[in-house]
Design a protein around this motif. Structure first.
Motif, PDB file in Angstrom:
ATOM      1  N   VAL A 132      83.900  48.967  62.467  1.00 22.28           N
ATOM      2  CA  VAL A 132      83.373  47.700  62.994  1.00 22.28           C
ATOM      3  C   VAL A 132      83.248  47.941  64.240  1.00 22.28           C
ATOM      4  CG1 VAL A 132      85.811  46.973  63.323  1.00 22.28           C
ATOM      5  CG2 VAL A 132      83.647  45.186  63.237  1.00 22.28           C
ATOM      6  N   SER A 133      82.194  47.374  64.867  1.00 26.00           N
ATOM      7  CA  SER A 133      82.013  47.532  66.162  1.00 26.00           C
ATOM      8  C   SER A 133      81.481  46.154  66.922  1.00 26.00           C
ATOM      9  CB  SER A 133      80.613  48.492  66.764  1.00 26.00           C
ATOM     10  OG  SER A 133      79.482  47.999  66.181  1.00 26.00           O
ATOM     11  N   TRP A 134      81.874  45.787  68.233  1.00 25.17           N
ATOM     12  CA  TRP A 134      81.387  44.405  68.941  1.00 25.17           C
ATOM     13  C   TRP A 134      81.244  44.767  70.341  1.00 25.17           C
ATOM     14  CZ3 TRP A 134      86.493  46.528  67.623  1.00 25.17           C
ATOM     15  CH2 TRP A 134      86.999  47.117  68.822  1.00 25.17           C
ATOM     16  N   GLU A 135      80.389  43.558  70.852  1.00 30.59           N
ATOM     17  CA  GLU A 135      79.882  43.607  72.069  1.00 30.59           C
ATOM     18  C   GLU A 135      80.347  42.203  72.643  1.00 30.59           C
ATOM     19  OE1 GLU A 135      78.198  45.799  73.986  1.00 30.59           O
ATOM     20  OE2 GLU A 135      78.131  47.302  72.304  1.00 30.59           O
ATOM     21  N   LEU A 136      80.540  42.077  73.877  1.00 30.13           N
ATOM     22  CA  LEU A 136      80.822  40.806  74.628  1.00 30.13           C
ATOM     23  C   LEU A 136      79.497  39.816  74.467  1.00 30.13           C
ATOM     24  CD1 LEU A 136      83.277  39.378  76.313  1.00 30.13           C
ATOM     25  CD2 LEU A 136      81.668  40.241  78.182  1.00 30.13           C
ATOM     26  N   VAL A 137      79.800  38.672  74.166  1.00 38.70           N
ATOM     27  CA  VAL A 137      78.876  37.670  74.325  1.00 38.70           C
ATOM     28  C   VAL A 137      79.021  36.874  75.439  1.00 38.70           C
ATOM     29  CG1 VAL A 137      77.902  35.572  73.161  1.00 38.70           C
ATOM     30  CG2 VAL A 137      78.502  37.448  71.878  1.00 38.70           C
ATOM     31  N   SER A 138      80.252  36.591  75.971  1.00 36.56           N
ATOM     32  CA  SER A 138      80.578  35.608  77.148  1.00 36.56           C
ATOM     33  C   SER A 138      82.205  35.957  77.453  1.00 36.56           C
ATOM     34  CB  SER A 138      80.197  34.250  76.986  1.00 36.56           C
ATOM     35  OG  SER A 138      81.270  33.845  75.792  1.00 36.56           O
ATOM     36  N   GLY A 139      82.470  35.817  78.734  1.00 43.05           N
ATOM     37  CA  GLY A 139      83.733  36.049  78.997  1.00 43.05           C
ATOM     38  C   GLY A 139      84.036  35.522  80.516  1.00 43.05           C
ATOM     39  N   GLU A 140      85.332  34.965  81.186  1.00 44.32           N
ATOM     40  CA  GLU A 140      85.495  34.677  82.219  1.00 44.32           C
ATOM     41  C   GLU A 140      85.814  35.512  82.940  1.00 44.32           C
ATOM     42  OE1 GLU A 140      88.957  32.281  81.380  1.00 44.32           O
ATOM     43  OE2 GLU A 140      87.784  30.423  80.406  1.00 44.32           O
ATOM     44  N   ILE A 141      86.537  36.820  82.675  1.00 47.40           N
ATOM     45  CA  ILE A 141      86.578  37.798  83.801  1.00 47.40           C
ATOM     46  C   ILE A 141      85.974  39.145  83.294  1.00 47.40           C
ATOM     47  CG2 ILE A 141      88.784  36.792  84.473  1.00 47.40           C
ATOM     48  CD1 ILE A 141      90.212  39.125  83.353  1.00 47.40           C
ATOM     49  N   GLN A 142      85.246  39.123  81.992  1.00 44.00           N
ATOM     50  CA  GLN A 142      84.571  40.360  81.571  1.00 44.00           C
ATOM     51  C   GLN A 142      83.285  40.314  81.986  1.00 44.00           C
ATOM     52  OE1 GLN A 142      86.271  42.137  77.973  1.00 44.00           O
ATOM     53  NE2 GLN A 142      87.262  40.002  77.946  1.00 44.00           N
ATOM     54  N   ARG A 143      82.487  41.088  82.357  1.00 46.22           N
ATOM     55  CA  ARG A 143      80.964  41.153  82.407  1.00 46.22           C
ATOM     56  C   ARG A 143      80.456  41.722  81.058  1.00 46.22           C
ATOM     57  NH1 ARG A 143      79.789  44.283  87.414  1.00 46.22           N
ATOM     58  NH2 ARG A 143      81.130  42.574  88.111  1.00 46.22           N
ATOM     59  N   ALA A 144      81.473  42.867  80.531  1.00 46.72           N
ATOM     60  CA  ALA A 144      80.942  43.726  79.336  1.00 46.72           C
ATOM     61  C   ALA A 144      82.204  43.969  78.810  1.00 46.72           C
ATOM     62  CB  ALA A 144      79.970  44.734  79.800  1.00 46.72           C
ATOM     63  N   GLN A 145      82.086  43.990  77.281  1.00 44.97           N
ATOM     64  CA  GLN A 145      82.910  44.735  76.699  1.00 44.97           C
ATOM     65  C   GLN A 145      82.154  45.294  75.455  1.00 44.97           C
ATOM     66  OE1 GLN A 145      86.475  43.786  73.453  1.00 44.97           O
ATOM     67  NE2 GLN A 145      86.671  42.671  75.268  1.00 44.97           N
ATOM     68  N   SER A 146      82.710  46.403  74.982  1.00 47.90           N
ATOM     69  CA  SER A 146      82.063  47.029  73.762  1.00 47.90           C
ATOM     70  C   SER A 146      83.358  47.932  73.168  1.00 47.90           C
ATOM     71  CB  SER A 146      80.714  47.826  73.985  1.00 47.90           C
ATOM     72  OG  SER A 146      81.212  49.130  74.868  1.00 47.90           O
ATOM     73  N   GLY A 147      83.364  48.078  71.763  1.00 49.75           N
ATOM     74  CA  GLY A 147      84.426  48.499  71.246  1.00 49.75           C
ATOM     75  C   GLY A 147      83.994  49.026  69.719  1.00 49.75           C
ATOM     76  N   SER A 148      84.902  49.615  69.083  1.00 48.68           N
ATOM     77  CA  SER A 148      84.800  49.996  67.783  1.00 48.68           C
ATOM     78  C   SER A 148      86.194  50.414  67.098  1.00 48.68           C
ATOM     79  CB  SER A 148      83.735  50.911  67.569  1.00 48.68           C
ATOM     80  OG  SER A 148      83.973  52.117  68.086  1.00 48.68           O
ATOM     81  N   TYR A 149      86.383  50.168  65.999  1.00 52.25           N
ATOM     82  CA  TYR A 149      87.262  50.812  65.083  1.00 52.25           C
ATOM     83  C   TYR A 149      86.533  51.751  64.082  1.00 52.25           C
ATOM     84  CZ  TYR A 149      91.229  47.912  66.391  1.00 52.25           C
ATOM     85  OH  TYR A 149      92.205  47.239  67.024  1.00 52.25           O
ATOM     86  N   LEU A 150      86.833  52.872  63.837  1.00 54.33           N
ATOM     87  CA  LEU A 150      86.404  53.946  62.721  1.00 54.33           C
ATOM     88  C   LEU A 150      87.467  54.368  62.161  1.00 54.33           C
ATOM     89  CD1 LEU A 150      83.702  55.502  61.699  1.00 54.33           C
ATOM     90  CD2 LEU A 150      84.490  57.237  63.297  1.00 54.33           C
ATOM     91  N   LEU A 151      87.372  54.032  60.566  1.00 58.78           N
ATOM     92  CA  LEU A 151      88.655  54.448  59.832  1.00 58.78           C
ATOM     93  C   LEU A 151      88.099  55.700  58.934  1.00 58.78           C
ATOM     94  CD1 LEU A 151      89.272  51.017  58.389  1.00 58.78           C
ATOM     95  CD2 LEU A 151      90.109  51.872  60.680  1.00 58.78           C
ATOM     96  N   ALA A 152      89.092  56.539  58.879  1.00 60.28           N
ATOM     97  CA  ALA A 152      88.749  57.837  58.175  1.00 60.28           C
ATOM     98  C   ALA A 152      89.723  58.084  57.084  1.00 60.28           C
ATOM     99  CB  ALA A 152      88.667  59.127  59.198  1.00 60.28           C
ATOM    100  N   PRO A 153      89.713  58.026  55.803  1.00 57.45           N
ATOM    101  CA  PRO A 153      90.500  58.404  54.734  1.00 57.45           C
ATOM    102  C   PRO A 153      91.039  59.742  54.678  1.00 57.45           C
ATOM    103  CG  PRO A 153      88.532  58.207  53.809  1.00 57.45           C
ATOM    104  CD  PRO A 153      88.205  57.802  55.226  1.00 57.45           C
ATOM    105  N   GLN A 154      92.485  59.797  54.727  1.00 52.42           N
ATOM    106  CA  GLN A 154      93.055  61.417  54.749  1.00 52.42           C
ATOM    107  C   GLN A 154      93.613  61.322  53.418  1.00 52.42           C
ATOM    108  OE1 GLN A 154      93.278  62.654  58.212  1.00 52.42           O
ATOM    109  NE2 GLN A 154      91.695  60.958  58.168  1.00 52.42           N
TER     110      GLN A 154
END
Length: 145
Positions: free
Chosen positions: A78-100
């Protein structure tokens, strides 16, 4: 472009269970210490949240922001991007799951945050590392608990 912080942790559960916890935004205030409220604003065609509003209170850092999510078809990212924020100008992130091979999941969390207030790069990276470490440890505790 700000630098990305990348951290990983192994969780003793299959990827599907880990992703179910990540995707259950309604329960975040129960197990994410800084999450004061989380509201799904829009659900996507996958049935998972597409837009989510977060009210965060991490002591000195308080923010209300909206993120937009993209879910991988295989259920392992899953990945994400900031749409709006009070103190954030930008945020992007992700979780990547790898089975072991032992049935556990290696969870990799990447995060980049750009604030509207000036912050020295060293402090910003330290804060991002603390955020990612805390998020991964809280996720592990929730999934395994």
């Amino acid at each position: 472009m700000p630098e990305k912080t990348k951290r990983s942790i192994t969780i003793a559960a299959p990827p599907e269970r880990v992703m179910d916890v990540i995707a259950d935004y309604d329960t975040y205030p129960e197990w994410v210490a800084a999450a004061k409220s989380v509201e799904v604003l829009e659900v996507g065609s996958s049935g998972r949240a597409h837009r989510v509003r977060f009210v965060l209170d991490a002591g000195m850092v308080k923010d209300t922001y909206v993120l937009e999510f993209e879910w991988a078809a295989d259920g392992r990212a899953v990945s994400w991007e900031l749409v709006s924020g009070e103190i954030q100008r930008a945020q992007s992130g992700s979780y990547l799951l790898a089975p072991q091979p032992d049935g556990s999941t290696l969870v990799t969390y990447e995060l980049t945050v750009d604030l509207t207030i000036p912050m020295i790069g060293l402090f910003k990276r330290k804060a991002e590392r603390a955020i990612t470490d805390t998020a991964l440890n809280e996720l592990k505790k929730r999934v395994e608990g």
